[in-house]
Write a protein that holds these residues in place. Structure first.
Motif, PDB file in Angstrom:
ATOM      1  N   ILE A 169       0.830  -1.204   0.000  1.00 49.53           N
ATOM      2  CA  ILE A 169       0.000   0.000   0.000  1.00 49.53           C
ATOM      3  C   ILE A 169       0.861   1.248   0.000  1.00 49.53           C
ATOM      4  O   ILE A 169       1.841   1.350   0.744  1.00 49.53           O
ATOM      5  N   SER A 170       0.484   2.220  -0.827  1.00 47.43           N
ATOM      6  CA  SER A 170       1.122   3.541  -0.773  1.00 47.43           C
ATOM      7  C   SER A 170       0.394   4.362   0.285  1.00 47.43           C
ATOM      8  O   SER A 170      -0.799   4.622   0.180  1.00 47.43           O
ATOM      9  N   ASP A 171       1.132   4.748   1.310  1.00 40.62           N
ATOM     10  CA  ASP A 171       0.583   5.516   2.438  1.00 40.62           C
ATOM     11  C   ASP A 171       1.013   6.960   2.270  1.00 40.62           C
ATOM     12  O   ASP A 171       2.176   7.313   2.477  1.00 40.62           O
ATOM     13  N   GLY A 182       5.647   9.987   3.974  1.00 40.12           N
ATOM     14  CA  GLY A 182       4.875   8.899   3.403  1.00 40.12           C
ATOM     15  C   GLY A 182       5.613   7.573   3.474  1.00 40.12           C
ATOM     16  O   GLY A 182       6.828   7.531   3.702  1.00 40.12           O
ATOM     17  N   ARG A 183       4.854   6.482   3.267  1.00 42.18           N
ATOM     18  CA  ARG A 183       5.431   5.149   3.452  1.00 42.18           C
ATOM     19  C   ARG A 183       4.877   4.166   2.416  1.00 42.18           C
ATOM     20  O   ARG A 183       3.870   4.429   1.761  1.00 42.18           O
ATOM     21  N   VAL A 184       5.554   3.045   2.309  1.00 44.63           N
ATOM     22  CA  VAL A 184       5.009   1.865   1.650  1.00 44.63           C
ATOM     23  C   VAL A 184       4.806   0.827   2.739  1.00 44.63           C
ATOM     24  O   VAL A 184       5.732   0.516   3.502  1.00 44.63           O
ATOM     25  N   VAL A 196       6.208  -1.538   7.758  1.00 43.60           N
ATOM     26  CA  VAL A 196       6.635  -0.462   6.878  1.00 43.60           C
ATOM     27  C   VAL A 196       7.840  -0.947   6.073  1.00 43.60           C
ATOM     28  O   VAL A 196       8.874  -1.297   6.643  1.00 43.60           O
ATOM     29  N   LEU A 197       7.719  -0.960   4.747  1.00 42.82           N
ATOM     30  CA  LEU A 197       8.826  -1.370   3.882  1.00 42.82           C
ATOM     31  C   LEU A 197       9.732  -0.204   3.518  1.00 42.82           C
ATOM     32  O   LEU A 197      10.923  -0.383   3.292  1.00 42.82           O
ATOM     33  N   ALA A 198       9.148   0.993   3.418  1.00 46.70           N
ATOM     34  CA  ALA A 198       9.922   2.186   3.072  1.00 46.70           C
ATOM     35  C   ALA A 198       9.246   3.392   3.696  1.00 46.70           C
ATOM     36  O   ALA A 198       8.015   3.450   3.769  1.00 46.70           O
ATOM     37  N   ASP A 199      10.040   4.354   4.149  1.00 48.58           N
ATOM     38  CA  ASP A 199       9.474   5.579   4.704  1.00 48.58           C
ATOM     39  C   ASP A 199      10.232   6.779   4.150  1.00 48.58           C
ATOM     40  O   ASP A 199      11.065   6.647   3.250  1.00 48.58           O
ATOM     41  N   GLY A 200       9.905   7.958   4.660  1.00 49.39           N
ATOM     42  CA  GLY A 200      10.562   9.167   4.179  1.00 49.39           C
ATOM     43  C   GLY A 200      10.234   9.495   2.732  1.00 49.39           C
ATOM     44  O   GLY A 200      11.038  10.115   2.028  1.00 49.39           O
ATOM     45  N   MET A 201       9.041   9.109   2.284  1.00 46.29           N
ATOM     46  CA  MET A 201       8.650   9.320   0.894  1.00 46.29           C
ATOM     47  C   MET A 201       7.733  10.531   0.777  1.00 46.29           C
ATOM     48  O   MET A 201       6.996  10.879   1.704  1.00 46.29           O
ATOM     49  N   ALA A 202       7.774  11.177  -0.392  1.00 53.09           N
ATOM     50  CA  ALA A 202       7.053  12.436  -0.615  1.00 53.09           C
ATOM     51  C   ALA A 202       5.687  12.164  -1.237  1.00 53.09           C
ATOM     52  O   ALA A 202       5.517  12.199  -2.446  1.00 53.09           O
ATOM     53  N   ALA A 203       4.708  11.868  -0.383  1.00 51.05           N
ATOM     54  CA  ALA A 203       3.339  11.592  -0.812  1.00 51.05           C
ATOM     55  C   ALA A 203       3.271  10.472  -1.836  1.00 51.05           C
ATOM     56  O   ALA A 203       2.875  10.676  -2.978  1.00 51.05           O
TER      57      ALA A 203
END
Length: 340
Positions: A169-171, A182-184, A196-203
């Motif tokens: 899911i794209s969070d 934002g996160r995956v 959480v697979l990835a964080d620090g994402m821009a929307a």
């Protein structure tokens, strides 16, 4: 979904008050309606039908998440539909008719997709952070997931299933502030094991597996880039890098679909068009609606390509309403180009 101010229904789907998204080696002929062959040719989409009008209660309509059911009917969500109006619709493309599958007084649904595990339809509720599932006919509505992930509720925008039916899911949390929070998120197919697979994402908005299920393409709306998240074969992230930088101008990166050849269809919020790239980041084409129609439209949010065929159906919305447009895709449709 898209990036409008949260107080007015963010394009990534917040309804008012937050109640308010292997390139083949054989040479293919240019799809019908394209310009001369070459990189970044123009594919002209054709009007199919109007599905919705602007809702007085929310001041807009926003179609998203097109996905084909087992009978070849197209399911579409209307993110900004008010209580009592169709929030999930089933479209008969041959007859050019639609009917309500689901409505409620709460959800702001930004994507829809069928699970390969149980065959149910899964919807992301952006404003409440929930994942809802229902039978294909709209009955037996269940809350599949609700609550916090690693200490924070999600703003789930799009989703992708792996072959076993686990959810990715794209969070888009932090989207309204433009913050890179934002996160995956991955959730097991039984609703447990949220990580959480990835964080620090821009929307993060669009999310889709590549054609080999080796990794995930994730569009980041605020930065107009598509990141590639390589997986380790066990549902965890091995690495992450920027795969494509999208020159969108006034437009921002919305949802993503991937065809059988691994080509990415990057929807654009702020312009009724899609940018098509190969897996190596080369821009192949731009899908556009006719110029006259584009005057009353603002976004092309997503696309579904007929499984095993090349006819693609794009959800487009704006002040003139919510519409379906069609075009010939560069390769056949697969699960990664059918919902999410």
């Amino acid at each position: 979904m898209q990036g409008l101010p949260i107080r007015s229904l963010t394009g990534l789907a917040a309804i008012a008050l937050l109640v308010l998204t292997g390139c083949g080696t054989q040479t293919r002929p240019a799809p019908q309606g394209t310009s001369a062959a070459g990189a970044d040719r123009t594919i002209r989409a054709q009007h199919v039908m109007q599905l919705t009008k602007v809702h007085p209660e929310t001041g807009m309509t926003l179609l998203e998440g097109p996905t084909f059911d087992a009978d070849g009917k197209l399911l579409v969500v209307d993110v900004t539909a008010p209580a009592g109006e169709p929030k999930l619709l089933r479209v008969d493309l041959r007859r050019k008719t639609s009917r309500q599958v689901h409505t409620d007084d709460r959800g702001a649904y930004t994507s829809a997709q069928f699970s390969p595990h149980d065959g149910r339809v899964y919807l992301t509720d952006f404003s409440h952070g929930d994942i809802v599932s229902l039978a294909p006919d709209g009955s037996d509505v269940r809350t599949f997931f609700s609550g916090e992930v690693d200490g924070a509720r999600m703003n789930p925008d799009d989703l992708a299933f792996d072959r076993d039916g686990n959810l990715y899911i794209s969070d888009s949390r932090g989207m309204s502030e433009g913050a890179a929070t934002g996160r995956v998120v991955r959730i097991d197919r039984d609703g447990g094991g949220a990580v959480v697979l990835a964080d620090g994402m821009a929307a993060p908005n669009g999310i889709s597996f590549d054609s080999e299920y080796r990794g995930l393409w994730v569009s980041e709306l605020v930065e107009n880039r598509v990141s590639y998240l390589l997986l380790d074969g066990k549902g965890r992230a091995a690495s992450r890098h920027t795969g494509i930088r999208v020159n969108g101008g006034v437009a921002q990166t919305d949802s993503i679909a991937v065809d059988a050849d691994g080509n990415l269809y990057q929807a654009l919020h702020g312009r009724p068009a899609m940018a098509v790239y190969d897996r190596n980041g080369r821009r192949l084409a731009t899908v556009e609606v006719p110029a006259r129609a584009a005057e009353g439209l603002r976004s092309a949010t997503n696309v579904a390509i007929v499984p095993g065929g090349t006819r693609a159906y794009m959800t487009v919305s704006g002040p003139d309403g919510g519409f379906l447009y069609s075009f010939e895709a560069l390769a056949e449709g697969v699960r990664q180009s059918n919902g999410g």
